[in-house]
Design an enzyme around this catalytic site. Structure first.
Site, short mmCIF file in Angstrom:
data_model
loop_
_atom_site.label_atom_id
_atom_site.label_comp_id
_atom_site.label_asym_id
_atom_site.label_seq_id
_atom_site.Cartn_x
_atom_site.Cartn_y
_atom_site.Cartn_z
N THR A 59 0.64 -0.79 5.01
CA THR A 59 0.02 -0.15 6.16
C THR A 59 -1.00 -1.08 6.82
O THR A 59 -1.66 -0.69 7.76
CB THR A 59 -0.68 1.15 5.73
OG1 THR A 59 -1.60 0.88 4.68
CG2 THR A 59 0.31 2.19 5.24
N ILE A 63 6.14 -3.13 1.55
CA ILE A 63 5.87 -2.22 2.65
C ILE A 63 4.36 -1.95 2.66
O ILE A 63 3.78 -1.60 1.64
CB ILE A 63 6.65 -0.90 2.50
CG1 ILE A 63 8.16 -1.19 2.56
CG2 ILE A 63 6.27 0.09 3.60
CD1 ILE A 63 8.63 -1.89 3.82
N LYS A 109 0.81 -1.21 0.00
CA LYS A 109 0.00 0.00 0.00
C LYS A 109 0.85 1.27 0.00
O LYS A 109 0.41 2.30 -0.47
CB LYS A 109 -0.92 0.02 1.23
CG LYS A 109 -1.85 -1.19 1.34
CD LYS A 109 -2.78 -1.31 0.16
CE LYS A 109 -3.73 -2.50 0.35
NZ LYS A 109 -4.57 -2.72 -0.82
N GLU A 110 2.06 1.19 0.57
CA GLU A 110 2.89 2.37 0.70
C GLU A 110 4.21 2.17 -0.04
O GLU A 110 4.80 1.10 0.02
CB GLU A 110 3.20 2.63 2.19
CG GLU A 110 1.99 3.03 3.01
CD GLU A 110 1.46 4.39 2.63
OE1 GLU A 110 2.28 5.26 2.26
OE2 GLU A 110 0.25 4.61 2.70
N PRO A 111 4.72 3.21 -0.72
CA PRO A 111 6.04 3.11 -1.34
C PRO A 111 7.12 3.03 -0.28
O PRO A 111 6.96 3.56 0.82
CB PRO A 111 6.15 4.41 -2.14
CG PRO A 111 5.23 5.38 -1.46
CD PRO A 111 4.10 4.52 -0.93
#
Length: 22
Positions: free
Chosen positions: A21, A19, A11-13
């Site tokens: 959340t 990686i 979900k997150e770079p």
């Protein structure tokens, strides 16, 4: 953020793949 090896959790770079959340 937490390390997540599940592709569905990407979900997150970040510097590493997976990686998330979740």
């Amino acid at each position: 953020i937490t390390a997540c090896l599940d592709p569905d959790g990407w979900k997150e770079p970040g510097p590493l793949p997976g990686i998330s959340t979740k």
